[in-house]
Structures are given as C-alpha cells and as structure tokens.
Scaffold this motif. Structure first.
Motif, PDB file in Angstrom:
ATOM      1  N   TRP A   1      10.655   9.503 -12.870  1.00 20.98           N
ATOM      2  CA  TRP A   1       9.832   8.928 -11.782  1.00 20.98           C
ATOM      3  C   TRP A   1      10.334   7.529 -11.413  1.00 20.98           C
ATOM      4  CZ3 TRP A   1       7.777  13.536 -11.863  1.00 20.98           C
ATOM      5  CH2 TRP A   1       6.693  13.877 -11.047  1.00 20.98           C
ATOM      6  N   VAL A   2      10.689   6.756 -12.453  1.00 22.37           N
ATOM      7  CA  VAL A   2      11.171   5.395 -12.209  1.00 22.37           C
ATOM      8  C   VAL A   2      12.588   5.433 -11.642  1.00 22.37           C
ATOM      9  CG1 VAL A   2      11.747   3.183 -13.294  1.00 22.37           C
ATOM     10  CG2 VAL A   2       9.655   4.400 -13.973  1.00 22.37           C
TER      11      VAL A   2
ATOM     12  N   ASP B   1      12.421   6.228  -8.097  1.00 22.06           N
ATOM     13  CA  ASP B   1      11.398   5.511  -7.330  1.00 22.06           C
ATOM     14  C   ASP B   1      10.500   6.478  -6.578  1.00 22.06           C
ATOM     15  OD1 ASP B   1      11.717   2.742  -7.927  1.00 22.06           O
ATOM     16  OD2 ASP B   1      13.614   2.782  -6.846  1.00 22.06           O
ATOM     17  N   VAL B   2       9.867   7.342  -7.343  1.00 27.64           N
ATOM     18  CA  VAL B   2       8.981   8.346  -6.754  1.00 27.64           C
ATOM     19  C   VAL B   2       7.728   7.729  -6.121  1.00 27.64           C
ATOM     20  CG1 VAL B   2       7.490  10.310  -7.256  1.00 27.64           C
ATOM     21  CG2 VAL B   2       9.794  10.222  -8.238  1.00 27.64           C
ATOM     22  N   PRO B   3       7.019   6.841  -6.834  1.00 29.94           N
ATOM     23  CA  PRO B   3       5.713   6.418  -6.301  1.00 29.94           C
ATOM     24  C   PRO B   3       5.831   5.619  -5.010  1.00 29.94           C
ATOM     25  CG  PRO B   3       5.895   5.871  -8.637  1.00 29.94           C
ATOM     26  CD  PRO B   3       7.276   6.243  -8.161  1.00 29.94           C
ATOM     27  N   GLN B   4       4.886   5.853  -4.137  1.00 31.96           N
ATOM     28  CA  GLN B   4       4.717   4.941  -3.006  1.00 31.96           C
ATOM     29  C   GLN B   4       3.458   4.128  -3.305  1.00 31.96           C
ATOM     30  OE1 GLN B   4       5.587   6.496   0.942  1.00 31.96           O
ATOM     31  NE2 GLN B   4       7.211   7.768   0.149  1.00 31.96           N
ATOM     32  N   CYS B   5       2.283   4.525  -2.784  1.00 29.49           N
ATOM     33  CA  CYS B   5       1.098   3.751  -3.172  1.00 29.49           C
ATOM     34  C   CYS B   5       0.807   3.948  -4.656  1.00 29.49           C
ATOM     35  CB  CYS B   5      -0.111   4.122  -2.327  1.00 29.49           C
ATOM     36  SG  CYS B   5      -0.993   5.605  -2.840  1.00 29.49           S
ATOM     37  N   GLY B   6       1.176   5.096  -5.190  1.00 35.56           N
ATOM     38  CA  GLY B   6       1.045   5.333  -6.622  1.00 35.56           C
ATOM     39  C   GLY B   6      -0.270   5.940  -7.057  1.00 35.56           C
ATOM     40  N   TYR B   7      -1.229   6.007  -6.144  1.00 33.39           N
ATOM     41  CA  TYR B   7      -2.572   6.407  -6.547  1.00 33.39           C
ATOM     42  C   TYR B   7      -2.630   7.843  -7.050  1.00 33.39           C
ATOM     43  CZ  TYR B   7      -7.700   6.386  -6.406  1.00 33.39           C
ATOM     44  OH  TYR B   7      -9.037   6.443  -6.735  1.00 33.39           O
ATOM     45  N   CYS B   8      -1.804   8.710  -6.506  1.00 37.93           N
ATOM     46  CA  CYS B   8      -1.828  10.124  -6.920  1.00 37.93           C
ATOM     47  C   CYS B   8      -0.959  10.389  -8.132  1.00 37.93           C
ATOM     48  CB  CYS B   8      -1.330  11.005  -5.775  1.00 37.93           C
ATOM     49  SG  CYS B   8       0.469  10.876  -5.540  1.00 37.93           S
TER      50      CYS B   8
ATOM     51  N   ARG C   1      12.161  -0.749  -5.333  1.00 38.44           N
ATOM     52  CA  ARG C   1      10.816  -1.280  -5.507  1.00 38.44           C
ATOM     53  C   ARG C   1      10.595  -1.668  -6.972  1.00 38.44           C
ATOM     54  NH1 ARG C   1       7.100   2.268  -2.658  1.00 38.44           N
ATOM     55  NH2 ARG C   1       5.572   0.943  -3.671  1.00 38.44           N
TER      56      ARG C   1
ATOM     57  N   LYS D   1       3.310   2.256 -11.782  1.00 42.81           N
ATOM     58  CA  LYS D   1       2.663   3.349 -11.055  1.00 42.81           C
ATOM     59  C   LYS D   1       2.948   4.718 -11.680  1.00 42.81           C
ATOM     60  CE  LYS D   1       2.038   1.051  -6.625  1.00 42.81           C
ATOM     61  NZ  LYS D   1       2.492   0.880  -5.230  1.00 42.81           N
ATOM     62  N   SER D   2       3.869   4.771 -12.616  1.00 44.17           N
ATOM     63  CA  SER D   2       4.158   6.030 -13.300  1.00 44.17           C
ATOM     64  C   SER D   2       3.496   6.084 -14.673  1.00 44.17           C
ATOM     65  CB  SER D   2       5.675   6.204 -13.462  1.00 44.17           C
ATOM     66  OG  SER D   2       6.307   6.162 -12.205  1.00 44.17           O
TER      67      SER D   2
ATOM     68  N   PHE E   1       0.832  -1.211   0.000  1.00 49.70           N
ATOM     69  CA  PHE E   1       0.000   0.000   0.000  1.00 49.70           C
ATOM     70  C   PHE E   1       0.859   1.250   0.000  1.00 49.70           C
ATOM     71  CE2 PHE E   1      -1.053  -1.729   4.501  1.00 49.70           C
ATOM     72  CZ  PHE E   1       0.185  -1.402   4.991  1.00 49.70           C
ATOM     73  N   GLY E   2       2.044   1.096  -0.556  1.00 49.69           N
ATOM     74  CA  GLY E   2       2.908   2.251  -0.690  1.00 49.69           C
ATOM     75  C   GLY E   2       4.220   2.101   0.041  1.00 49.69           C
TER      76      GLY E   2
ATOM     77  N   MET F   1      -5.332   8.228  -0.144  1.00 43.99           N
ATOM     78  CA  MET F   1      -5.609   8.880  -1.436  1.00 43.99           C
ATOM     79  C   MET F   1      -6.728   8.160  -2.183  1.00 43.99           C
ATOM     80  SD  MET F   1      -4.081  11.582  -2.407  1.00 43.99           S
ATOM     81  CE  MET F   1      -5.249  12.529  -3.337  1.00 43.99           C
TER      82      MET F   1
ATOM     83  N   SER G   1       7.502   0.829  -9.742  1.00 47.95           N
ATOM     84  CA  SER G   1       7.545   2.261 -10.076  1.00 47.95           C
ATOM     85  C   SER G   1       7.062   2.542 -11.497  1.00 47.95           C
ATOM     86  CB  SER G   1       8.959   2.810  -9.889  1.00 47.95           C
ATOM     87  OG  SER G   1       9.289   2.821  -8.523  1.00 47.95           O
TER      88      SER G   1
ATOM     89  N   PHE H   1      -5.781  -0.761  -9.262  1.00 53.65           N
ATOM     90  CA  PHE H   1      -6.299  -0.609  -7.907  1.00 53.65           C
ATOM     91  C   PHE H   1      -7.739  -1.130  -7.863  1.00 53.65           C
ATOM     92  CE2 PHE H   1      -3.062   2.681  -8.399  1.00 53.65           C
ATOM     93  CZ  PHE H   1      -2.348   2.583  -7.215  1.00 53.65           C
TER      94      PHE H   1
ATOM     95  N   ALA I   1      -3.131  -1.162  -2.654  1.00 54.17           N
ATOM     96  CA  ALA I   1      -4.026  -0.125  -2.130  1.00 54.17           C
ATOM     97  C   ALA I   1      -3.448   1.249  -2.371  1.00 54.17           C
ATOM     98  CB  ALA I   1      -4.240  -0.323  -0.634  1.00 54.17           C
TER      99      ALA I   1
ATOM    100  N   ARG J   1      10.504  13.559  -3.628  1.00 51.80           N
ATOM    101  CA  ARG J   1      10.984  12.856  -4.829  1.00 51.80           C
ATOM    102  C   ARG J   1      10.274  13.368  -6.081  1.00 51.80           C
ATOM    103  NH1 ARG J   1      13.044   6.783  -3.265  1.00 51.80           N
ATOM    104  NH2 ARG J   1      13.765   7.346  -1.194  1.00 51.80           N
TER     105      ARG J   1
END
Ligand code: FES
Ligand code: FES
Lengths: 733, 159
Positions: free
Chosen positions: B87-88, B91-98, A210, A216-217, A74-75, A357, A213, A223, A405, B137
């Motif tokens: 971004w990759v 490793d910017v994203p955490q949950c990635g939702y935003c 991780r 998620k980018s 979840f992040g 979020m 990335s 989700f 999540a 990040r």
C-alpha cells in the motif's frame, strides 16, 4: 501532521462589540475596505506570529523541514507537491521533509486565487507555486548567508544539497541543524533568487510521493471522526424530512431515557441529542419524536423541477419574477443564418451527492465568546466567519485545528458552513468549553442537500457545407451555486457555464447565442468535483461527437479541425497524445469500442480515450488512456493518482449517480440506494503527462480528471449503438 | 453488561449493551479508531475487521454475537504486513478513510487465496467502496503483496 498549538489570540473573548463583528462581516462583501484588506479584517484577532523562515517553512533544531500547508489534505495529495516546491528551492533532504496543516488565519494563509483561506478550484499548487518557491528560496538564502559569514567565504561560492551547505574551495560543510541558529538571525531577502527551472532535481520526478501513505495504511491518521477527548460528548441531530422545514414541537422523553443520553436541545436545524458515545447518541436520536413545520418547505419532486427546467429551455414555460436569461457567449447573428438544421438535443443531469467516505462531522468547544474547532475545515475563513456570527466574536479569533478529511469533493466548503454551524450551535448549548463531536450518519449526510445542481441543457447547431458548426444556440437552466455567496455575486454565475463558455468549439463557430437561466429551488446546491464541467463537458463533447458522425468524419479528426480553427493548441496536443497512446485508428481489442473526449478545466486540459463494452446490460469501462497538460508536473505519481481517482468519480456519476426527490423528500438514503462505482467496475487508467517547457506555471489536477470520462464513455456507446445518451445516469436503477 | 472480547490477541472487557455494534465498541470504548464508519448497513466495507480470519462488517455485528472469536483490526496487522508495505510502495491511499477496511478485506482474501486472480480480487473487494477511486492501486497492491507483481511498478507513465 498534528497541527501546532497556537496561543489563543489575546483579543479573543471579552471586549468584542457586536459592531466590530458586523463591520467585519460586511467587509467580506468588499463594501468596507478603507486602509485594510479583507484578509486583514478576516484575520482580526488571530495569532499573527510566524517563525524566522516565514509562514510556510519551519525548521526544527535537528534540521528537519516542515511545510506549513494552507491547503487541507482530503485525498488529493497536494501536500506532496507543495512540500516538493519548498524542498526544491531550499535544496532540502526530501526524505526528511514533513508537512502539517496551517492554522486558520486568512492574513497569512489566504488562497491567492480566492482571497480567503480555502482549498478549492484545484488551485492548491497553482496559487502556491510562486509563494512557496520564494519561501524555499528565501530560507535557502538565509542558510547560505549564515554559512558565508561563519566561514568568511563569498556566498556565491556556496552550494546546498540535501540539507547540507558546503563550500568546496575551503572544504567546509555544515547541515541545516548546525547552521540553524545563525540562519534564523539572517534577514530574509525580499526578492530571493529562484532556481532556473531547468536545474530542478526533485520537481517532476517519481521521488515526489505523498507523505501520508503509511499512516493511512495503518489506521493511524486522525480524522475528525476519530477525535477523542476527556469529557467529549457525541451529538446527532434529527433533521427535517424536507428542505426548508423547521421544528414545530418535539417529545424527548424516550430519547432522554436511553442509557448514555445526556441532553436534548432544539437548535435552528433540528433537534440535537448529546450523549456519552456515538451509539447512545444514535439510539437517542432515533427515539425522538418530532413534529415539523413544513409551511416553507420545498415540496416539489425533482421530476417536477426537471420538467420546468426543460420547458423553460424550450420556451414553453413562462418566466417567473426574478428569473431572467443571461447571455454568456454571444457573437455573430444566429437568427440571420439560413442553413439546414443539423442537430437539436437536450440533456438532463440529476442532483448528485458528494457522498464522501467520511460523512460530515465536526468537533467544537464553546466557552462564552470563544470557540475552538477541530475538524476537516476546507474553508477556514468561511467557517470562522459563520461561527463568529454565532459566538459574537471576531472571525480571526475562532481557533481551528484542521484535520485531514475523508474526502470532500467540494462538500466541506460552503458559504453557510452548514454542519460546522450546527455543531457550534450544539456546543454553545452545552457550553463550558466542553468538546462536542457532531456525527452525521450516512443517511443524514445523503439527505442534507448541497448537491451538484440539477441541470438542463438545450443545444441547437446548424452546420456549414463541410459539417462544421455555423450557428450554436445553447440554453442552460440550473440553480445558481454562487447565489448567496459573500463575495462575487451579480452577473452570470460562472460556475454554471464554465466549460461551455470558453469552449474551443464555440470559438470555432461563427455565430453563437448562449444563455443561462438560474431559477431558484428549495434544494441547497454546491460545487461538486469539477463543478460546471460536470455537465458542460458532457454536453459539448457528446454534441460534437454527434456532429462528427453526421459529418461522416472520424471523431478525432473532426475535433482536430475545430481545435485548429480555434487555435486551441493545448487541446490539440493532449488529443494527439491520447489518440497515439490509445492506438486510435487501429482496431480496438475484440469486443471493445473506443470513445474519445477532451475538456479543459481549472487551467488544465485532459483528453481520454475509453474502451467500453456492454456487459449484463450495463456499460463496462476497461482501459482509459488519459493525457493531461497541467503545466509543470510536480508529482507525476500524484497526478496519475488524481487522474485515476477523478475518472472513477466522474464515471460513478455518469453511470449511476442521482439524488431524486419525491414530493420534497430525498429518495436515496445510503449506498444501497445511491449507487457508486465499485472495485469490480473500476476502469484501468493510464496517465500520460504532456511535457511542457521548463518553468511553465502548474495548473489544476484534482478536478480536471473527473468530467471527461462521462462523455468519452457516451461517445463509445454512441459508436456502439448509434444512439446518443441525453440523460445521466446511464444506468437506470 | 460486561463483555469480554479477544481483540488483536488481547482479552479486553468492556461495558456495553449487548446489541451495540462491534464498530462502536472498538472505536468509542477501546479507542481503536482505525476501523471506520461509512454506512452502518454493511454496504461500504469501511468497518471491516476479521473474526477468526474471516471478514465481517463491524457496523452490523452486535458485540454479543462474537463469542470467543478472535478479532483482528487494522491496528492488529502490525504495520509491516505485506499488504501495508505494498500500500505504501504504490501510494494507494488518497483520503485514506476507506483504507483500513480495504486492507482488512484484502488480508482475508490472501488468507483464503495466497495468489488471487483478478476475478478473485474483484469478488473479494467489491464490498469495499472507495469514493476517492483508488481501486486500481488497491488491485495492483494486492498483486504486489501476493508476490504476483514487482513492488517497483509505478502506476503512471510519462509522455
Ligand atoms: S460502515 Fe460497515 S459496511 Fe459501511
Ligand atoms: S481513499 Fe478516500 S475513500 Fe478510499
């Protein structure tokens, strides 16, 4: 990252009696455990098969290694560290290691520390360390044995590197793909030999990054909100405006007339509208007219609750039935001590929403006694148990495909599985195995409760001749999170006192009288990233700061002295590291003031030095030097990410976060009224990881970065203004 | 009613009531789920897409208001946009939702200002909430994508 398709368990469906279910549910409380463990019972009905390399490691025909990850992503990025543990022991090619979420199965995937399949308490790496080292080492041994047999050479002469198995003397080598069929037939060693940690080549390096990335980018991560399926219905629910209220009556005429609305149902938590699309569901829900029965509703304002907590801590309000003070640290004789009063201070903390979020949501399909759920399940065992009660089946037979999540911070794991149960209630009404996606709007999410509890602390400290604490009297008043838990229960709610209890400052104080009171209130409460430490760290660190100033001592020197008295070596080490890196003792940059704080949570100790100034009447936080001792650092990059993110989360709460109730109604509805930290307000966090001896057990990372920034900033502001800050949030709207 | 939209360079016709927000048309009708819902009231930026290169909040933009505007979503960025690479790399994203919304806001910024200052980045990104707190990040990655910092910079430091 898609979860595997597991065969539906044979026992799912008919034949499960109500009685079996009750036995299972009872066993969770630990009452019935004759001949089998609670996880056996919880997993009853589950698919139990695993591949040749066990429950956690799968190797594809092309030799690619996949970690089957029992912890939800979840992040926090723990999949990276977990996969690296396997890859390290297996000597797998890290660039080709993948991961996926495990299916729900308490027997195979229980969290060692928690006894259920559940991600929480910053335990992912901590509780998987031994388990995944063994899984990786066992798989490696199987490849080595397969190669030794094939080449007819001693296993001891074989080496493995980057998924290639070699025998130098004979010049032979083969990759995992070539040896897979043979390796899969080797019996896994019961006690595989683990690597000497000084020989680690992957763990602790910057290569451990991780794996998600890119997805998620590019918007490709799926989700719960993104689940699409043939025939999918979207549901939204009209919830009561006050906690504890119920539907009295409703008129669905206008809602049903909305294009795309399919049906309207009354369910235990409100009135549900199901529709063909999200927008239609929202239009329909907004067109409902519902009368609420508020006879049992909580109608107090949060200000009333806070005032009662204050009065209770001050001894000026009477205890009600069932309320009782519970000691959590007692030593010496506080009352017998004379000495001047040094400090008496009380602190107030508001309710806090997690405000992930991605608001809460779930996809469920129900057909008679079977249920399949596709969503971000943080506590699959809890969710299975709660769903099992609705569809009358065994917990293990409830199938869950776990998706990543959009944040949780604790919100997605609760004993009632609130939004999951709501979704299943609707899917049961719809029936026919038709998938139903329950969507909560931000407003639904914010008003739904399960907040960090409102908390009040009252602390009285007297000091010795040198200004160090001689007596420490501490009262905490808050709702209990653990009341209603299917496990634990009784005794002091540790989640309310952790961080005060066990504090090195209390260890260094000869006379301590610390007590907890947990009155009930009608507002649902829950753990919130770093749980008890969200308030105890603040109270301990800001109180110590005030004592240091009264004693005329430098805050770092004062803490050092107390850590020495308490033999708190790890605290001392991170404090020294942060102070050194921050340039403590040298003047702060022009216009900035420094504050320091240290706190241990989830097995890790974090020290921060924050640089703070006032800007347009609000605190502005710049550089934050962070030092952490989290045992063996597996992914330095992700540890830093968690320190950065955790600091923002804690700072957001300290500066702006609060949920208030007016006559039982939640005042905040969305991000316009629930202020959160934004890009232009974010600090610049530098992370320094305190080096540990090789092989030290790793400890938590996801939460320990959260509770320290609040007191660090308050301590800087105290230095700047001379005023203590006794209530959060600091910035009043 | 039938509405024709220009999304990621393709003309697409959908059936939708004219007050339907673009967000739900993208997600539910066109299956472009990279654009996220976070607040519905233009407070969080999760739904940010580009309309003729300018950032808009899809949650509050009725489909009927778009006219012939060219819409770009995260799916239309191609996957190897300099921002996505940065971004990759970081490793910017955490949950990635935003993150879809973050990247689209940043893409609009770089169109306007190819080498943005810290203040410009703060200003352009203040409307995008990240509850995971990946701001630092995100900021660094915009610097990398705009050629103002090396992509190798690792944000953490060891003792
Ligand atoms: S969903 Fe549009 S700005 Fe939040
Ligand atoms: S990465 Fe989780 S909200 Fe931004």
């Amino acid at each position: 990252m898609n979860a595997p398709i597991f065969r539906r368990a044979a026992s799912a469906g008919e034949g499960v009696s109500r009685r079996q279910l009750i036995i299972t549910a009872t066993a969770v409380g630990g009452a019935l455990m004759v001949g089998c463990s609670p996880t056996d019972l919880l997993a009853a009905g589950a698919e139990g098969e695993t591949g040749p390399f066990g429950a956690f490691v799968r190797i594809a025909p092309d030799g690619a290694v996949t970690l089957v990850c029992k912890h939800i992503e979840f992040g926090q990025g723990s999949h990276a560290g977990l996969a690296a543990i396997v890859a390290e022991e297996l000597d797998a090619d890290w660039s080709k290691v993948a991961w996926e979420h495990a299916p729900a199965n308490a027997k195979l995937y229980a969290n060692g520390g928690l006894g259920a399949q559940l991600t929480g308490g910053s335990t992912a790496i901590n509780n998987s360390w031994d388990q995944l080292r063994q899984a990786g080492a066992a798989a490696r041994a199987m490849f080595v044995q397969a190669a030794a047999s094939r080449w007819n050479v001693p296993a001891g002469e074989i080496t493995v590197k980057d998924s290639v198995v070699s025998h130098a003397a004979s010049g032979q080598s083969a990759d995992f793909a070539a040896l897979l069929a043979d390796a899969a037939k080797v019996a896994p060693p019961a006690e595989p030999t683990l690597k000497d940690p000084t020989q680690f080549t992957l763990i602790g390096t910057d290569r451990v990054r991780r794996k998600d990335s890119l997805a998620k980018s590019t918007g490709q991560t799926r989700f719960t909100m993104d689940v699409q399926a043939e025939n999918l219905l979207v549901a939204m629910v009209a919830h009561p405006p006050r906690f504890g209220a119920k539907v009295a009556s409703f008129d669905a005429t206008a809602a049903k007339a909305m294009p795309g609305v399919v049906e309207v149902y009354e369910i235990p938590t409100g009135v549900a509208v199901v529709a063909n699309s999200t927008w239609a569901a929202k239009q329909g829900r907004d067109a409902l007219s519902v009368n609420w029965d508020e006879a049992k509703a909580e109608t107090r304002s949060s200000a009333d609750i806070a005032q009662r907590f204050r009065d209770l801590a001050a001894g000026s309000a009477a205890l009600e039935k069932g309320e009782e003070w519970q000691g959590f640290e007692t030593k010496g004789e506080v009352a017998a001590q004379g000495g001047g009063l040094a400090i008496e201070v009380a602190y107030d903390f508001p309710y806090l929403a997690h405000a992930t979020m991605e608001p809460m949501n779930c996809v469920a399909q129900v057909d008679g006694n079977t249920a399949k759920l596709t969503f971000a399940s943080q506590g699959p065992t809890l969710d299975q148990l709660n769903v099992a009660k609705i569809v009358a089946n065994l917990p293990g037979a409830i199938e869950i495909e776990t998706l990543p999540a959009g944040g949780s911070f604790g919100r997605r794991a609760n004993f009632q599985s609130d939004f999951v149960v709501e979704c299943v209630q609707i899917a049961r009404k719809v029936g026919g195995n038709r998938p139903v996606k329950l969507v909560w709007t931000r407003e639904d999410d914010m008003a739904a409760g399960y907040y960090r509890p409102l908390v009040h602390h009252r602390v009285r400290v007297t000091t010795d001749a040198e200004g160090y604490p001689n007596t420490w009297t501490h009262r905490i008043v808050t709702q209990s999170i653990m009341k209603g838990a299917p496990f634990g229960g009784g005794g002091v709610d540790e989640t309310a006192v952790e961080g005060a209890k066990g504090s090195p400052y209390l260890k260094a104080t000869p006379h301590v009288d610390a007590q907890l009171l947990t009155p009930d209130a009608g507002v649902p409460v829950l753990w919130w990233r770093s749980v008890g430490a969200t308030h105890t760290a603040y109270v301990m660190e800001h109180t110590i700061e005030q004592l240091a100033r009264r004693a005329g001592q430098d805050p770092v020197a004062y803490r050092r002295a107390l850590y020495e008295k308490a033999a708190a070596k790890r605290h001392l080490a991170v404090l020294d590291l942060a102070a050194e890196k921050a340039g403590w003792g040298e003047p702060a940059p022009e216009g900035w003031t420094r504050g320091v704080a240290v706190h241990e949570s989830f097995g890790s100790v974090v020290a921060q030095v924050a640089e703070v100034k006032m800007e347009n009447g609000e605190p502005r936080v710049g550089r934050v030097v962070t030092a952490i001792d989290c045992g063996t650092a597996i992914s330095p990059n992700q540890i830093a990410a968690q320190m950065e993110g955790g600091t923002c989360y804690g700072l957001s709460a300290a500066l702006y976060g609060q949920v208030t109730l007016t006559e039982g109604r939640v005042d905040q509805t969305n991000f316009d009224t629930y202020r959160v930290l934004r890009h232009n307000e974010a600090p610049k966090v530098e992370t320094y990881i305190a080096a540990q001896p090789a092989g030290t057990h790793p400890t938590g990372v996801g939460e320990p970065g959260t509770p320290v920034i609040g007191p660090a900033v308050a301590n800087a502001l105290l230095a700047l203004t001379g005023e203590a800050i006794t209530a959060q949030p600091f910035v009043k709207v | 009613m039938a509405i024709t939209l220009d999304v990621n360079g393709k003309p697409l016709t959908v059936e939708a009531a004219e007050d339907t927000p673009l967000l739900w048309v993208l997600r539910d009708e066109l299956g472009l789920t990279g654009t996220k819902y976070g607040c519905g009231i233009a407070q969080c930026g999760a739904c940010t897409v580009l309309a003729d290169g300018a950032p808009i909040r899809a949650c509050l933009t009725p489909v009927s208001a778009l006219g012939s505007a060219k819409i770009t979503t995260i799916e239309g960025l191609g996957g190897d946009h300099p921002l996505q690479q940065a971004w990759v790399a970081l490793d910017v994203p955490q949950c990635g939702y935003c993150q879809s919304g973050q990247i689209m806001s940043a893409a609009a910024l770089l169109e306007q200002s190819p080498k943005p200052t810290d203040e410009e980045i703060d200003g352009a990104m203040a409307g995008n909430i990240c509850r995971c707190g990946a701001y630092q990040r995100i900021h660094a990655a915009i610097k990398v994508a705009s050629g103002q910092a090396p992509a190798t910079a690792s944000p953490q430091t060891d003792a």
